[in-house]
Enzyme design. Sequence first.
Site, short mmCIF file in Angstrom:
data_model
loop_
_atom_site.label_atom_id
_atom_site.label_comp_id
_atom_site.label_asym_id
_atom_site.label_seq_id
_atom_site.Cartn_x
_atom_site.Cartn_y
_atom_site.Cartn_z
N SER A 127 0.85 -1.18 0.00
CA SER A 127 0.00 0.00 0.00
C SER A 127 0.89 1.24 0.00
O SER A 127 2.12 1.12 0.05
CB SER A 127 -0.89 0.02 1.24
OG SER A 127 -0.11 0.34 2.37
N LYS A 128 0.24 2.38 -0.01
CA LYS A 128 0.97 3.65 -0.07
C LYS A 128 2.01 3.79 1.04
O LYS A 128 3.01 4.46 0.87
CB LYS A 128 -0.02 4.81 0.05
CG LYS A 128 -0.49 5.30 -1.29
CD LYS A 128 -1.15 6.65 -1.09
CE LYS A 128 -1.92 7.06 -2.32
NZ LYS A 128 -3.04 7.92 -2.01
N ARG A 129 1.72 3.15 2.16
CA ARG A 129 2.65 3.22 3.29
C ARG A 129 4.05 2.76 2.89
O ARG A 129 5.05 3.18 3.46
CB ARG A 129 2.18 2.30 4.42
CG ARG A 129 1.10 2.85 5.29
CD ARG A 129 0.80 1.88 6.41
NE ARG A 129 0.41 0.54 5.91
CZ ARG A 129 1.10 -0.56 6.12
NH1 ARG A 129 2.19 -0.53 6.83
NH2 ARG A 129 0.68 -1.71 5.63
N HIS A 130 4.11 1.85 1.92
CA HIS A 130 5.40 1.28 1.53
C HIS A 130 6.14 2.13 0.50
O HIS A 130 7.22 1.76 0.07
CB HIS A 130 5.20 -0.12 0.96
CG HIS A 130 4.59 -1.08 1.94
ND1 HIS A 130 3.25 -1.40 1.91
CD2 HIS A 130 5.11 -1.73 2.99
CE1 HIS A 130 2.99 -2.25 2.90
NE2 HIS A 130 4.10 -2.45 3.56
N GLY A 131 5.54 3.21 0.06
CA GLY A 131 6.18 4.03 -0.97
C GLY A 131 5.28 4.09 -2.18
O GLY A 131 4.06 3.94 -2.06
#
Length: 469
Positions: free
Chosen positions: A238-242
């Site tokens: 998800s966006k959390r990972h980049g």
Amino acid sequence: MTVVTRFAPSPTGYLHVGGARTALYSWLYAKSQGGEFVLRIEDTDIERSTQGAIDAILEGMEWLGLTWDDGPYYQTKRFDRYKSFVQQLLDEDKAYKCTCSRERLDALREQQMADGEKPKYDGKCRAGGANGATSDFVIRFKNPEQGSVVINDHIRGNIEINNSELDDLIIQRSDGVPTYNFCVVIDDWDMKISHVVRGEDHINNTPRQINILNALGAPVPEYAHVSMILGDDGKKLSKRHGAVSVMQYRDDGFLPQALLNYLVRLGWSHGDQEIFSIEEMIEHFSLDGIGQSASAFNTEKLIWLNQHYIKTMPVSEVAEYAKWHFEQQGIDTSNGPSLESVIAIQADRVKTLKELAEISRYFYEEYQEFDANAAKKHLRPVAQEALELIKTKLSELTFWTAETIHQAINATAEELEVGMGKVGMPLRVAATGSGNSPSLDVTLELLSFEQVAQRIDKALEFIANRANS
Ligand code: GLU
């Protein structure tokens, strides 16, 4: 049999890497079988679908080069078609109207859960008791009560689901809009899809869709449910990972070839080969080569591939993609060396095209100021003589080539009886503004003598100011 595959995104956001990988596998399978690839926009969720997302998906597909042979189809334009099949199922007594109220269904669910049962519609209207209703009804599919559905999945093997586990799916809502699963069934049938390649999050829909296909007398396609992509912490990417949006990778300076190569290997293998041209992917791709387990996204590997492609792809092709980055950074490349010639000497110094543009600005415009560390180290009073002499020697050249420039630098060092670095480094900082550049002869060759002379003057001025302060 003609192979027809599809990619069927819901336009509720940008094209993310998971979707792109599914699209790639679907596309590759069609190409590898001499078949066709269909693009279908599943925009039935009118509240969450946007034109912006549709545009972003099309842009992502185009950038990746995943061209479609048919479509894009839009489900919202096909409602009449879906409804005609809903009517057919009603007429054939394979579907029925249901007037059960929300309250009844909620109470039923609560009771079932309290009894430790899986919540499921109990079939109150299944016998046709509500078929005379003219308003406030949904239409449910009469799922078979006996037997089971077997999915012959190319990736996950045989999966058998008992019909007793499935309830009577709503295929048309009370507002008259056909539901998602039903639209997919009609579309896959109408578009003659032979192989459904999609994310494993849809695996629960598959037995329901197969039962509807059977009820319609439609052929059942083959299925391949692709596993998820995980982040480096083992959680769903998800966006959390980049970056997860395909276009973000373009913005960050990745080549589509590198992203495709990365994505094809993320869950699929052919021996231990890592680098695949598109032609090689098509040649070797098979659905059975896709692994079952979830794969973790590894940005380092993607960067490694990007570097590989920047270095090894024909410069003219790299230039086509690089041009956009120069434009983005406001660098006008119409005056100055060709992008190809700059890429030829910078390619092995960068990880991304964004970086390539960043470090190549000095070929097209005057740098604003010297890199502070490089200037401190190399633009010192001792460098003055070397800079003056190299300027003179360069001014005497009849031909401005890497070779003659090289000779001039050599001759300067010899005449002053100093090492090459004592001439080269001040000259490098003068010409490029920094202490990092490709070999000086090829770098200077791409600038004009006038530019180099002017920049040497600027460096001499810097040295003079420094001596006075
Ligand atoms: N529209 C679905 C999605 O974006 C895909 C459905 C399918 O491939 O059958 O997840």
